[in-house]
Design a protein around this motif. Sequence first.
Motif, mmCIF file in Angstrom:
data_model
loop_
_atom_site.group_PDB
_atom_site.id
_atom_site.type_symbol
_atom_site.label_atom_id
_atom_site.label_comp_id
_atom_site.label_asym_id
_atom_site.label_seq_id
_atom_site.Cartn_x
_atom_site.Cartn_y
_atom_site.Cartn_z
ATOM 1 N N ASN A 144 0.849 -1.186 0.000
ATOM 2 C CA ASN A 144 0.000 0.000 0.000
ATOM 3 C C ASN A 144 0.890 1.243 0.000
ATOM 4 O O ASN A 144 1.811 1.359 0.814
ATOM 5 C CB ASN A 144 -0.919 0.001 1.228
ATOM 6 N N GLN A 145 0.597 2.182 -0.905
ATOM 7 C CA GLN A 145 1.431 3.370 -1.078
ATOM 8 C C GLN A 145 0.909 4.592 -0.320
ATOM 9 O O GLN A 145 1.483 5.672 -0.406
ATOM 10 C CB GLN A 145 1.544 3.710 -2.566
ATOM 11 N N THR A 146 -0.195 4.418 0.416
ATOM 12 C CA THR A 146 -0.737 5.527 1.207
ATOM 13 C C THR A 146 -0.782 5.144 2.692
ATOM 14 O O THR A 146 -1.665 5.570 3.432
ATOM 15 C CB THR A 146 -2.140 5.921 0.706
ATOM 16 N N ASN A 147 0.175 4.285 3.077
ATOM 17 C CA ASN A 147 0.318 3.872 4.480
ATOM 18 C C ASN A 147 -0.944 3.227 5.046
ATOM 19 O O ASN A 147 -1.259 3.394 6.234
ATOM 20 C CB ASN A 147 0.730 5.065 5.352
ATOM 21 N N GLY A 148 -1.668 2.523 4.195
ATOM 22 C CA GLY A 148 -2.848 1.809 4.648
ATOM 23 C C GLY A 148 -4.054 2.692 4.916
ATOM 24 O O GLY A 148 -5.067 2.222 5.428
ATOM 25 N N LYS A 149 -3.946 3.964 4.564
ATOM 26 C CA LYS A 149 -5.044 4.905 4.795
ATOM 27 C C LYS A 149 -5.518 5.481 3.463
ATOM 28 O O LYS A 149 -4.911 5.267 2.415
ATOM 29 C CB LYS A 149 -4.578 6.035 5.711
ATOM 30 N N PHE A 150 -6.614 6.245 3.538
ATOM 31 C CA PHE A 150 -7.115 6.928 2.345
ATOM 32 C C PHE A 150 -6.561 8.347 2.304
ATOM 33 O O PHE A 150 -6.564 9.055 3.313
ATOM 34 C CB PHE A 150 -8.647 6.969 2.342
ATOM 35 N N LYS A 151 -6.088 8.736 1.144
ATOM 36 C CA LYS A 151 -5.627 10.101 0.901
ATOM 37 C C LYS A 151 -6.753 10.843 0.203
ATOM 38 O O LYS A 151 -7.257 10.399 -0.828
ATOM 39 C CB LYS A 151 -4.375 10.085 0.013
ATOM 40 N N CYS A 152 -7.165 11.993 0.763
ATOM 41 C CA CYS A 152 -8.342 12.699 0.246
ATOM 42 C C CYS A 152 -8.006 14.090 -0.294
ATOM 43 O O CYS A 152 -7.083 14.744 0.189
ATOM 44 C CB CYS A 152 -9.402 12.835 1.333
ATOM 45 N N LYS A 153 -8.779 14.505 -1.269
ATOM 46 C CA LYS A 153 -8.657 15.847 -1.837
ATOM 47 C C LYS A 153 -10.041 16.489 -1.888
ATOM 48 O O LYS A 153 -10.979 15.929 -2.453
ATOM 49 C CB LYS A 153 -8.067 15.794 -3.242
ATOM 50 N N GLU A 154 -10.135 17.671 -1.288
ATOM 51 C CA GLU A 154 -11.408 18.387 -1.253
ATOM 52 C C GLU A 154 -11.604 19.192 -2.529
ATOM 53 O O GLU A 154 -10.664 19.812 -3.036
ATOM 54 C CB GLU A 154 -11.422 19.315 -0.039
#
Length: 287
Positions: A227-237
Amino acid sequence: MKKIKNILLMSILSICSFAFVSVANAETFDLQETNLYCTPESISAGSTARCYLIGKPSIAEATHTLSGFVVETYATKDLTITGVERNNQINNSKAVYTKFGSSTSKPFSNIEVLKDFTCSFNAVADATDSGCSIFYSGDKLSDPNVYSGITIKNNVASFNLPTSYATYGVVGAITVEVSDTATGEKCGELCVSVWKISNSKDYASYKDCATGTSIKDGYTCGGTTTNQTNGKFKCKEIHLKAKGTPTVDPDSPETGAFASYAILAAGALIAISAVAMAKKNTKFNKI
């Protein structure tokens, strides 16, 4: 006899050389500081935006490659995910999208490398739309990897990224649409959890292949997925562009002003008429 031994030795060395090249070509890279860049960042109700999946390659060498990326994707509030676009600066790259919980459990049965893939992940409770975005190297298991730290940066200037992303590469884009009834200051967020796929046989088992090379039913992973986002979701508003207010010509009064002027003019006309009639009556009485 000695000649035969030399030939055998040379053959063994040649085989080892090919094996070394094969191992070297199997080396991968990480997409560090994985992020989304959306353009435009502010859009009107009913419009669309293109969100680029970007990141810094950990190694920028042609020998360090990936088959592609599986991107768990969801949107919130007034956003709808409409699809994906490949980075057309990467030769032979491909991109597909499927909504979460689609009627077909295996939506890409006609694509060899994705025929066993299913889209399943845990999104947040307020997700209004979700699915899987896949950026990959080719339809066949034998197709070579096309993603490297070099190819994702091919002609990156053509994407007009901000200068703060000058050292980043572009994997592809996810497109979103804003509801035509959206109101307020923001439309919602687009969120991604990104997995790198090092071998074309591992798309369907991208989570299992992160923990080991051998999984259920005797299947052996072709490589290691991460996983390239450290297992989390990366969000953009994404912001909603305010509707413009109608401009008024300073030399042209508004409708209400015209009404006021008309009333004043009528009043003045009545007053003038009254004065004129009074003078006339006075003159008549003197006679």
